[in-house]
Scaffold this active site. Structure first.
Site, PDB file in Angstrom:
ATOM      1  N   SER A 287      70.630  70.989  91.729  1.00 46.07           N
ATOM      2  CA  SER A 287      71.169  71.639  90.403  1.00 46.07           C
ATOM      3  C   SER A 287      72.946  71.896  90.409  1.00 46.07           C
ATOM      4  O   SER A 287      73.263  72.837  90.053  1.00 46.07           O
ATOM      5  CB  SER A 287      70.373  72.907  90.083  1.00 46.07           C
ATOM      6  OG  SER A 287      69.134  72.630  90.110  1.00 46.07           O
TER       7      SER A 287
ATOM      8  N   GLU B  38      75.176  57.461  90.205  1.00 46.07           N
ATOM      9  CA  GLU B  38      75.006  58.922  90.694  1.00 46.07           C
ATOM     10  C   GLU B  38      73.455  58.926  91.567  1.00 46.07           C
ATOM     11  O   GLU B  38      72.549  58.122  91.042  1.00 46.07           O
ATOM     12  CB  GLU B  38      74.712  59.980  89.588  1.00 46.07           C
ATOM     13  CG  GLU B  38      74.169  61.093  89.963  1.00 46.07           C
ATOM     14  CD  GLU B  38      73.753  61.973  88.616  1.00 46.07           C
ATOM     15  OE1 GLU B  38      73.979  61.686  87.313  1.00 46.07           O
ATOM     16  OE2 GLU B  38      72.922  63.037  88.853  1.00 46.07           O
TER      17      GLU B  38
ATOM     18  N   CYS C 236      58.752  63.604  66.047  1.00 49.89           N
ATOM     19  CA  CYS C 236      57.599  62.741  66.594  1.00 49.89           C
ATOM     20  C   CYS C 236      56.330  63.639  66.392  1.00 49.89           C
ATOM     21  O   CYS C 236      55.847  63.582  65.489  1.00 49.89           O
ATOM     22  CB  CYS C 236      57.765  62.621  68.052  1.00 49.89           C
ATOM     23  SG  CYS C 236      56.968  60.964  68.502  1.00 49.89           S
TER      24      CYS C 236
ATOM     25  N   HIS D 182      63.002  59.812  67.541  1.00 51.59           N
ATOM     26  CA  HIS D 182      63.799  60.831  68.109  1.00 51.59           C
ATOM     27  C   HIS D 182      65.167  60.666  67.861  1.00 51.59           C
ATOM     28  O   HIS D 182      65.892  60.264  68.665  1.00 51.59           O
ATOM     29  CB  HIS D 182      63.450  60.680  69.797  1.00 51.59           C
ATOM     30  CG  HIS D 182      61.984  61.223  70.239  1.00 51.59           C
ATOM     31  ND1 HIS D 182      61.698  62.161  70.883  1.00 51.59           N
ATOM     32  CD2 HIS D 182      60.844  60.346  70.198  1.00 51.59           C
ATOM     33  CE1 HIS D 182      60.441  62.436  71.020  1.00 51.59           C
ATOM     34  NE2 HIS D 182      60.070  61.007  70.470  1.00 51.59           N
TER      35      HIS D 182
ATOM     36  N   GLU E 211      67.184  62.871  68.488  1.00 52.91           N
ATOM     37  CA  GLU E 211      68.058  63.466  69.583  1.00 52.91           C
ATOM     38  C   GLU E 211      68.880  62.668  70.496  1.00 52.91           C
ATOM     39  O   GLU E 211      69.833  62.856  71.317  1.00 52.91           O
ATOM     40  CB  GLU E 211      67.420  65.020  69.838  1.00 52.91           C
ATOM     41  CG  GLU E 211      66.359  64.256  70.922  1.00 52.91           C
ATOM     42  CD  GLU E 211      64.877  63.944  70.216  1.00 52.91           C
ATOM     43  OE1 GLU E 211      64.951  63.804  69.036  1.00 52.91           O
ATOM     44  OE2 GLU E 211      63.637  63.853  70.896  1.00 52.91           O
TER      45      GLU E 211
HETATM   46  N1  GLN Z   1      51.854  62.562  71.227  1.00 57.95           N
HETATM   47  C1  GLN Z   1      52.217  61.716  70.113  1.00 57.95           C
HETATM   48  C2  GLN Z   1      52.076  60.323  70.064  1.00 57.95           C
HETATM   49  O1  GLN Z   1      52.113  59.612  71.152  1.00 57.95           O
HETATM   50  C3  GLN Z   1      53.816  62.084  69.850  1.00 57.95           C
HETATM   51  C4  GLN Z   1      54.690  61.430  70.925  1.00 57.95           C
HETATM   52  C5  GLN Z   1      56.072  62.451  71.008  1.00 57.95           C
HETATM   53  O2  GLN Z   1      55.994  63.567  70.608  1.00 57.95           O
HETATM   54  N2  GLN Z   1      56.981  61.892  71.642  1.00 57.95           N
HETATM   55  O3  GLN Z   1      52.091  59.667  69.048  1.00 57.95           O
END
Ligand code: GLN
Length: 550
Positions: free
Chosen positions: A14, A141, A397, A523, A525
């Site tokens: 860390s 790394e 998701c 996602h 993010e």
């Molecule tokens: N468990 C859900 C799926 O497989 C959502 C997966 C997630 O949030 N990345 O569809």
């Protein structure tokens, strides 16, 4: 000819090797070099996709669909350069490749050993990015701490590469300089031991980055330089910073990038300006007003939702706000609110510290991704609360799937609505397993992974947010919105505003009548970077700021 920079760590884990690697990448990139950063993790798993987030934090997903270590998220957020499956390697993958070759007979009857076969495989994968993809610098790394049994083959590979490449390879070694309060002294002995350990593997570190909570004076740096055989300018200190994004600036101030270039015999030239990066930092320092975001999830661990945290933080900065993120445990929420209903919320107001009270205190709610049954009812309650109180809400998701289930249960009246993941026998499988997933028996690396196209519905809020109609976002899931129910959802106010052009999968749902109620099957993010915050997070934060003034 590519140059190679190895980043290793000693004394403790860390230390922030990922941040230092990302900072080196950022600084060399600012000097006009083509760089890439890769990570080797010395565990046996093929990838972290099957690991519980408590083991290893978030699993980051590359555009080409590799489930990787969260440090790759730092690399992308710092440099804005996309990584690929070649940027993330584990001992498991290395061994698998070697064993597969052995089974094919590629080794022509030889005895397969750690040295040279495993070490050759490691070297090949380090050099691949330089040889095949023409990067000026490949920054590698090495996960873990030197001295660990698992790291040994990596150190041997580095030793050999340093010998073969001469000036074209340098080793940056991170260590820790503890402050002993009772003695009022900073201690360099662990650093000396760590360098000694490196020497026992045949590697003389070229540059030392000392992690410290207190400033190290020149006398101390000189002592380290003398005992560890490095130049004084190559003893860099990495003091605790208010934000990880200050680290590249601190490293540049001390000449880390210049020291690397000098070691490699490359002309150093002028120190380049970190213009937009510094403007981002300036904005951060100036932002005092807070925006409060509740993160509803089941992993009470800082690293479990790393990319979401960082994306919120980028977006808040560009909206001149400081984000205060509060984790809200979805299991606690569910157990507290078991009697919650639209009219019965008073019963949960009694305790001001309850998870539900915390939820109510937020300007915006993010419903987090996840897997499995645990905690999902709390996510559904959070979605219900946000919908019925018009609180800006972002479902990601599994979060999006829970928004859908909540809507089905409480608006469409399908009381048993669920995901097949949580209830295989549900009569109303509004979230169902994707067709392509039905015959898959192996867990690892088999989800719908990586970047897929998504077409946005013209005139929808999301198309306005993105500013165009065709986007591409990263996925990691097995389940999907069940299109059989789509018209019911749409006629009752929850719209599908983004879908995959080839498969017709629903990728985005929104309730246009609400202030900000958007769920994404992907996602976003994973694509937010310091210099390019993600539009959805930007707009979500904007909505939470304007919450009071609809
Ligand atoms: N468990 C859900 C799926 O497989 C959502 C997966 C997630 O949030 N990345 O569809």
């Amino acid at each position: 000819m590519s140059k190679y920079i190895f980043v290793t760590g000693g004394v403790v884990s860390s230390l922030g090797k990922g941040i230092i690697s990302a900072s080196i990448g950022k600084l060399l990139q600012t000097r006009g070099f083509k760089i890439t950063i890769q990570k080797f993790d010395p565990y046996i798993n093929i990838d972290p996709g099957t690991l519980n987030p408590y083991e290893h934090g978030e699993c980051y997903v590359t555009a080409d669909g590799m489930e990787t270590d969260l440090d790759l998220g730092h690399y992308e957020r710092f440099t804005g350069i996309q990584t690929t499956r070649a940027n993330s390697m584990t001992t498991g993958r290395i061994y698998k490749a070697v064993i597969d070759k052995e089974r094919r007979g590629d080794y022509l009857g030889k005895t397969i050993q750690v040295v040279p076969h495993i070490t050759d495989e490691i070297k090949e994968r380090i050099r691949f990015l330089g040889d095949q993809q023409g990067f000026d610098f490949v920054i590698t790394e090495i996960g873990g701490t030197i001295g660990d049994i698992e790291s040994a083959p990596y150190l041997e590979a580095i030793r050999q590469l340093k010998w073969e490449l001469g000036k074209d390879a340098v080793c940056v070694h991170l260590t820790y300089v503890p402050y002993l309060k009772a003695a009022s002294e900073l201690k360099t002995k662990p650093t000396q031991h760590s360098v000694k350990e490196m020497l026992s593997y045949g590697i003389q570190p070229d540059i030392l980055v000392l992690r410290t909570e207190k400033h190290l004076d020149d006398h101390l740096r000189m002592k380290v330089a003398g005992f560890c055989n490095v130049d004084l300018e190559c003893v860099i200190q990495s003091e605790d910073m208010p934000s990880i994004y200050e680290v590249p600036v601190n490293m540049q101030r001390q000449g880390l990038d210049a020291a690397i270039l000098r070691k490699m015999g490359i002309p150093v030239g002028e120190t380049p300006e970190l213009g937009p990066w510094n403007r981002f930092l300036q904005l951060r320092r100036e932002s005092v007003e807070e925006v409060r975001i509740g993160l509803v999830g089941k992993y009470d661990l800082q690293d479990a939702y790393k990319s979401i945290n960082e994306s919120l933080s980028h977006a808040a900065t560009y909206n001149h706000r400081k984000v205060r993120i509060t984790f809200i445990n979805s299991e606690t929420l569910a157990s507290e609110c078991s009697e919650y209903s639209e009219s019965g919320e008073e019963s949960t107001e009694r305790n001001g510290n309850s998870a539900f009270a915390v939820l109510r205190a937020q300007d915006g709610i993010v419903i987090c991704p996840g897997f499995g049954q645990r905690g999902v009812e709390g996510k559904i309650l959070a979605a219900q609360y946000a919908r019925t109180h018009d609180v800006p809400c972002f479902g990601i998701c599994l979060g999006m799937q829970m928004m859908v289930i909540e809507f089905a249960r409480n608006v469409l009246g399908l009381k048993d609505a669920n995901s097949r993941e949580m209830d295989a026998l549900t009569p109303h499988n509004v979230i169902d397993m994707m067709e392509s997933q039905k015959n898959i028996s192996q867990m690892g690396g088999t989800m719908r992974l990586g970047a897929y196209d998504c077409d946005l519905i013209p005139g929808s809020r999301v198309s306005g947010i993105y500013g165009h109609q065709a986007v591409c976002e990263r996925h990691r899931h097995r389940y999907e919105f069940n299109n059989h129910y789509l018209s019911d959802f749409e006629s009752n106010g929850m719209k599908c505003t983004g879908r995959n052009p080839e498969t017709d999968l629903v990728e985005i749902v929104e309730i246009p009548d609400l202030r900000w109620y958007i769920g994404t099957q992907f996602h976003p993010e994973y694509q937010s970077t310091v210099l390019h915050p993600h539009p959805l997070f930007m707009d979500f934060i904007k909505a939470t700021i304007n919450k009071g003034s609809k």
